[in-house]
Design a protein around this motif. Structure first.
Motif, PDB file in Angstrom:
ATOM      1  N   ALA A  15       4.856   1.685  -9.868  1.00  0.00           N
ATOM      2  CA  ALA A  15       3.550   1.322  -9.788  1.00  0.00           C
ATOM      3  C   ALA A  15       2.585   2.840  -9.526  1.00  0.00           C
ATOM      4  CB  ALA A  15       3.191   0.216  -8.774  1.00  0.00           C
ATOM      5  N   GLU A  16       3.302   3.433  -8.637  1.00  0.00           N
ATOM      6  CA  GLU A  16       2.752   4.704  -8.327  1.00  0.00           C
ATOM      7  C   GLU A  16       2.925   5.870  -9.426  1.00  0.00           C
ATOM      8  OE1 GLU A  16       4.200   5.322  -3.586  1.00  0.00           O
ATOM      9  OE2 GLU A  16       5.898   5.614  -5.142  1.00  0.00           O
ATOM     10  N   LYS A  17       3.832   5.694 -10.374  1.00  0.00           N
ATOM     11  CA  LYS A  17       3.662   6.264 -11.655  1.00  0.00           C
ATOM     12  C   LYS A  17       2.681   6.036 -12.484  1.00  0.00           C
ATOM     13  CE  LYS A  17       8.782   7.353 -11.935  1.00  0.00           C
ATOM     14  NZ  LYS A  17       9.856   7.129 -12.659  1.00  0.00           N
ATOM     15  N   LYS A  65       7.370   4.358   1.310  1.00  0.00           N
ATOM     16  CA  LYS A  65       7.018   5.178   2.034  1.00  0.00           C
ATOM     17  C   LYS A  65       6.506   4.608   3.763  1.00  0.00           C
ATOM     18  CE  LYS A  65       5.295   8.485  -1.348  1.00  0.00           C
ATOM     19  NZ  LYS A  65       5.942   7.676  -2.523  1.00  0.00           N
ATOM     20  N   VAL A 104       9.592   7.173  -5.483  1.00  0.00           N
ATOM     21  CA  VAL A 104       8.376   6.815  -6.360  1.00  0.00           C
ATOM     22  C   VAL A 104       8.571   5.593  -7.153  1.00  0.00           C
ATOM     23  CG1 VAL A 104       6.815   7.922  -8.248  1.00  0.00           C
ATOM     24  CG2 VAL A 104       7.928   9.322  -6.614  1.00  0.00           C
ATOM     25  N   THR A 105       7.761   4.644  -6.875  1.00  0.00           N
ATOM     26  CA  THR A 105       7.878   3.312  -7.528  1.00  0.00           C
ATOM     27  C   THR A 105       7.212   3.346  -8.802  1.00  0.00           C
ATOM     28  OG1 THR A 105       5.773   2.596  -6.802  1.00  0.00           O
ATOM     29  CG2 THR A 105       7.648   2.217  -5.344  1.00  0.00           C
ATOM     30  N   LYS A 161       0.662  -1.187   0.079  1.00  0.00           N
ATOM     31  CA  LYS A 161      -0.011   0.191   0.050  1.00  0.00           C
ATOM     32  C   LYS A 161       0.892   1.274   0.052  1.00  0.00           C
ATOM     33  CE  LYS A 161      -3.660  -2.434   2.667  1.00  0.00           C
ATOM     34  NZ  LYS A 161      -4.146  -2.356   3.900  1.00  0.00           N
ATOM     35  N   SER A 162       1.864   1.425   0.813  1.00  0.00           N
ATOM     36  CA  SER A 162       2.788   2.644   0.794  1.00  0.00           C
ATOM     37  C   SER A 162       3.980   2.563   0.402  1.00  0.00           C
ATOM     38  CB  SER A 162       2.604   2.857   2.511  1.00  0.00           C
ATOM     39  OG  SER A 162       3.186   1.987   3.288  1.00  0.00           O
ATOM     40  N   GLY A 163       4.592   1.340  -0.162  1.00  0.00           N
ATOM     41  CA  GLY A 163       5.668   1.105  -0.668  1.00  0.00           C
ATOM     42  C   GLY A 163       6.977   1.787  -0.066  1.00  0.00           C
ATOM     43  N   LEU A 208      -0.194   4.673 -11.334  1.00  0.00           N
ATOM     44  CA  LEU A 208      -1.659   4.953 -10.611  1.00  0.00           C
ATOM     45  C   LEU A 208      -1.695   6.602 -10.933  1.00  0.00           C
ATOM     46  CD1 LEU A 208      -1.178   3.138  -7.346  1.00  0.00           C
ATOM     47  CD2 LEU A 208      -2.941   2.835  -9.028  1.00  0.00           C
ATOM     48  N   GLU A 209      -0.485   7.388 -10.810  1.00  0.00           N
ATOM     49  CA  GLU A 209      -0.740   8.736 -11.059  1.00  0.00           C
ATOM     50  C   GLU A 209      -1.453   8.937 -12.509  1.00  0.00           C
ATOM     51  OE1 GLU A 209       2.127  12.247 -11.897  1.00  0.00           O
ATOM     52  OE2 GLU A 209       2.628  11.191 -10.150  1.00  0.00           O
TER      53      GLU A 209
END
Length: 86
Positions: free
Chosen positions: A62-64, A14, A59-60, A10-12, A66-67
């Motif tokens: 996956a987060e990119k 972070k 920033v993973t 969920k938070s990678g 999702l953005e």
């Protein structure tokens, strides 16, 4: 707050861990890996560049994604087939 297996997806990087973030552990691991590869005398440490960039920015991939999904893709996965085409 300690690390639990359910927190990481969920938070990678972070995710809170001990007195910092999981990102800090990843920084140490990348440095150890790079130093070890360089000591071998081969030019292999360049293979860590992408991983090092993720750790540096926090920033993973996956987060990119999702953005983009929540932003310019308008909550559609269809653009992934054009934008990430190899």
């Amino acid at each position: 707050m300690g690390l639990t297996p359910s927190d990481v997806p969920k938070s990678g990087l972070k995710t809170p861990f001990r007195d910092g973030l999981l990102r800090h552990v990843a920084e140490d691991v990348v440095k150890l890996a790079k130093d070890g590869l360089e000591r071998r005398g081969f030019k292999e440490s360049g293979f860590l560049n992408e991983v090092a960039e993720v750790v540096r920015t926090g920033v993973t991939p996956a987060e990119k994604l999702l953005e983009m999904y929540h932003g310019k893709w308008g909550q559609s996965v269809d653009p992934v087939f054009e934008e990430l085409l190899y």
